[in-house]
Design an enzyme around this catalytic site. Structure first.
Site, mmCIF file in Angstrom:
data_model
loop_
_atom_site.group_PDB
_atom_site.id
_atom_site.type_symbol
_atom_site.label_atom_id
_atom_site.label_comp_id
_atom_site.label_asym_id
_atom_site.label_seq_id
_atom_site.Cartn_x
_atom_site.Cartn_y
_atom_site.Cartn_z
ATOM 1 N N CYS A 51 -2.090 3.148 -7.017
ATOM 2 C CA CYS A 51 -1.087 3.805 -7.561
ATOM 3 C C CYS A 51 -0.108 4.838 -6.517
ATOM 4 O O CYS A 51 -0.566 5.018 -5.458
ATOM 5 C CB CYS A 51 -1.456 4.558 -8.701
ATOM 6 S SG CYS A 51 -2.602 5.950 -8.190
ATOM 7 N N ALA A 54 -2.278 7.583 -5.095
ATOM 8 C CA ALA A 54 -3.016 7.184 -4.101
ATOM 9 C C ALA A 54 -2.167 7.126 -2.766
ATOM 10 O O ALA A 54 -2.823 7.477 -1.758
ATOM 11 C CB ALA A 54 -3.817 5.682 -4.362
ATOM 12 N N ARG A 85 -11.334 6.790 2.071
ATOM 13 C CA ARG A 85 -10.623 6.064 2.909
ATOM 14 C C ARG A 85 -10.871 6.199 4.370
ATOM 15 O O ARG A 85 -10.406 5.611 5.036
ATOM 16 C CB ARG A 85 -9.169 6.727 2.757
ATOM 17 C CG ARG A 85 -8.053 5.759 3.435
ATOM 18 C CD ARG A 85 -6.676 6.127 3.054
ATOM 19 N NE ARG A 85 -5.633 5.889 3.690
ATOM 20 C CZ ARG A 85 -4.952 6.652 4.535
ATOM 21 N NH1 ARG A 85 -5.328 7.885 4.514
ATOM 22 N NH2 ARG A 85 -4.174 6.439 5.292
ATOM 23 N N HIS A 183 4.090 7.209 -0.679
ATOM 24 C CA HIS A 183 4.136 7.504 0.624
ATOM 25 C C HIS A 183 5.585 8.539 0.661
ATOM 26 O O HIS A 183 5.534 9.194 1.358
ATOM 27 C CB HIS A 183 4.438 6.427 1.623
ATOM 28 C CG HIS A 183 3.127 5.365 1.428
ATOM 29 N ND1 HIS A 183 3.240 4.009 1.633
ATOM 30 C CD2 HIS A 183 1.887 5.536 1.280
ATOM 31 C CE1 HIS A 183 1.979 3.434 1.625
ATOM 32 N NE2 HIS A 183 1.179 4.496 1.430
#
Ligand code: CFM
Ligand code: HCA
Length: 529
Positions: A51, A54, A85, A183
């Site tokens: 998502c 994330a 991660r 991002h």
């Protein structure tokens, strides 16, 4: 004979068929090929995507070690993005490393009904008392956007009350169609609130930032080791093992390296416009990729001594790894692989695999955009849809005081013809004729491609790995590296080669009978009639 993608698509009903067909292509170097990407997944299809939160919190902001990042939302959002991660970080002398903690407001039902800002303020107060960070960031998850908590106002208030930097991100999970939206939102926030504000002064003229390197399994450290050995000064890394003060001063560097184009190209573009910092596409995965990137950097700075030192380091490093790489190649030569990762890695690892004699027959991105497949020149043709319009696009202007161009326009033009300055050609151009590209590959398609193409190994993530392994194929995670790494640079290439050999030659695979060998595993049609 039907080609592999036709056999994968054949079970779909007309509507799903039409949609998914656009996300697949078979490489034909004689044609300009177009793929559909960065569009919504079909509800009910098991996409591997994550998502927006994330992408913002987990990917871009999470690795910054000297700030506290509060997840404003239900506890699961924070908990399941805590440490998974593998973005490694080491505290600097006397400085904190907050990446090992999980900070969340743990929103509960009453907060959803009556509002969650009180809890957010209390969380900030608690963080200030316990940790006293200079920077706090806040990342919102789905319910926050639905109930309309004004997290921006809370952040402003915290800045006034505590004299810190506090930046809030409306990166609710449902925004955009994947991590990619996150991002972009994170890039915007760093550009608006952090970059350009720092007081660190680079000591060397060969000062660089590494953009889109998150230090998964220590990849960033291996890159820094090589770059420092040559004589570069790494001003900042976005954002692996990253520090706010260095990111804030990153505009003073003379060159931006872009490792992961997908997650950070926005900052690279904006820093060029605002501060004049050129960017160079690099790829430190694989020996050839690493060597080429180092040579391009030397060409950019144009100093013969630097170029000579670059060659010395390349020769020294190669001598150390060559035998082991050759031994691995002798064992792996002739095998085939499928790669399905979020973005850049599906492209970057193809070169390293080729060096080991492994040919890629299928590759795709979870959330890459058309430019990551086809090259940046298609960017002007990409249509903005409702989902991408949802994400703020910021424009920046030249900062007259801080602008500094390392090259003259003439030098730039000359170099741009030789090295990938502000240029990314995408994955498709590097793939062999007849191989397959699939965007947003889902679990059904992964199973089916395995059956049809029979690759010897499948590189992907935690969600599909075990299903693939149960079918009798080696599957290595290219996100977490299955807790190994680093895989970047010279030493990383050897680590990767060893891990692939260990995995491939484990006898377990010969003991597994894939379920489709004994019975039909799927009947009927996928999707409604
Ligand atoms: Fe870039 Fe990444 Fe990737 Fe990515 Fe990711 Fe990642 Fe990835 Mo997982 S930033 S696009 S959003 S290279 S977390 S470090 S491994 S999907 S291929
Ligand atoms: C993310 C993070 C992820 C997930 C990995 C996986 C990562 O997309 O939110 O699915 O195996 O690299 O940790 O991509």
């Amino acid at each position: 004979t039907m080609d592999a993608s036709a056999r994968v698509l054949e079970r779909y009903n007309a509507k799903v068929f039409k949609n998914r067909k656009e996300h697949m292509l078979r490489i034909n170097p004689d044609e300009a090929q177009q793929i559909t990407a960065n569009t919504r997944a079909i509800p009910g299809i098991m996409t591997n995507r994550g998502c927006c939160y994330a992408g913002c919190k987990g990917v871009v902001l999470g690795p910054i070690k000297d700030m506290v990042l509060i997840t404003h939302g239900p506890v699961g959002c924070g908990f399941y993005s805590w440490g998974t991660r593998r973005n490694k970080a080491r505290a600097e002398e006397g400085e904190p490393n907050f990446t090992q903690y999980c900070f969340t407001t743990d929103l509960q039902e009453p907060d959803i009904v009556f509002g969650g800002t009180k809890k957010l303020k209390a969380a900030i107060d608690e963080v200030m008392q316990l940790m006293n960070p200079k920077t706090i960031m806040i990342a919102a998850t789905c319910p926050v956007g639905l109930i309309g908590d004004d997290i921006q106002a809370v952040a402003t208030e915290a800045e006034q009350q505590y004299g810190i930097r506090c930046v809030a991100y409306n990166c609710e999970g449902y925004k955009g169609v994947s991590q990619s939206a996150g991002h972009h939102i994170a890039n915007n926030g760093l550009m608006k609130r952090v970059i350009g504000t720092g007081s660190y002064e680079p000591a060397s003229k060969y000062s660089i930032n590494i953009l889109g390197e998150y230090n998964i399994g220590g990849d960033g450290w291996e890159q820094e080791r090589i770059l420092r050995k040559i004589g570069y000064e790494v001003v900042s890394v976005f954002t692996g093992d990253g520090e706010i003060e260095r990111i804030a001063s990153s505009h003073k560097a003379n060159l931006n390296l872009v490792q992961c184009h997908r997650s950070i190209n926005y900052i690279a573009e904006m820093m060029k416009i605002k501060y004049g910092v050129d960017w160079l596409k690099v790829n430190f995965i694989g020996l050839e990729g690493t060597i080429e990137s180092l040579r391009h950097m030397a060409a950019y700075f144009g100093d013969p001594a630097l170029a000579q030192r670059t060659e010395e380091v390349i020769a020294e490093e190669l001598a150390e790894v060559q035998d082991e790489m050759a031994a691995a190649k002798a064992r792996l030569d002739g095998l085939t692989a499928a790669l399905f990762v979020g973005g850049s890695r599906s492209h970057h690892y193809q070169g390293l695999l080729k060096e080991l004699g492994v040919r890629t027959v299928l590759a795709g991105y979870e959330f890459g955009h058309r430019d990551d497949y086809e090259g940046r020149e298609v960017i002007p043709d990409i249509k903005d849809d409702a989902d991408s319009k949802n994400i703020e696009h910021i424009t920046v202007e030249k900062d007259e005081k801080k602008y500094h161009a390392y090259l003259t326009q003439e030098e730039y033009d000359k170099l741009a013809a030789l090295i990938p300055l502000e240029k990314y050609d995408g994955m498709i151009r590097d793939m062999d004729a007849g191989t397959f590209v699939v965007d947003d590959l889902n679990m059904y398609e992964a199973d089916k491609f395995m059956e049809v193409l029979k690759p010897d190994m499948f590189f992907s993530g935690i969600k599909d790995k075990y299903a693939l392994q149960k079918a009798g194929t080696l599957s290595r995670q290219l996100h977490s590296y299955d807790y190994s790494g680093p895989y970047a640079g010279f030493k990383g290439a050897v680590q990767f080669a060893k891990d692939v050999c260990l995995g491939y030659f484990t006898p377990a695979w010969h003991m597994v009978t894939p379920p489709w060998k004994t019975r039909a595993t799927l009947q009927g049609t996928v999707g409604e009639k």
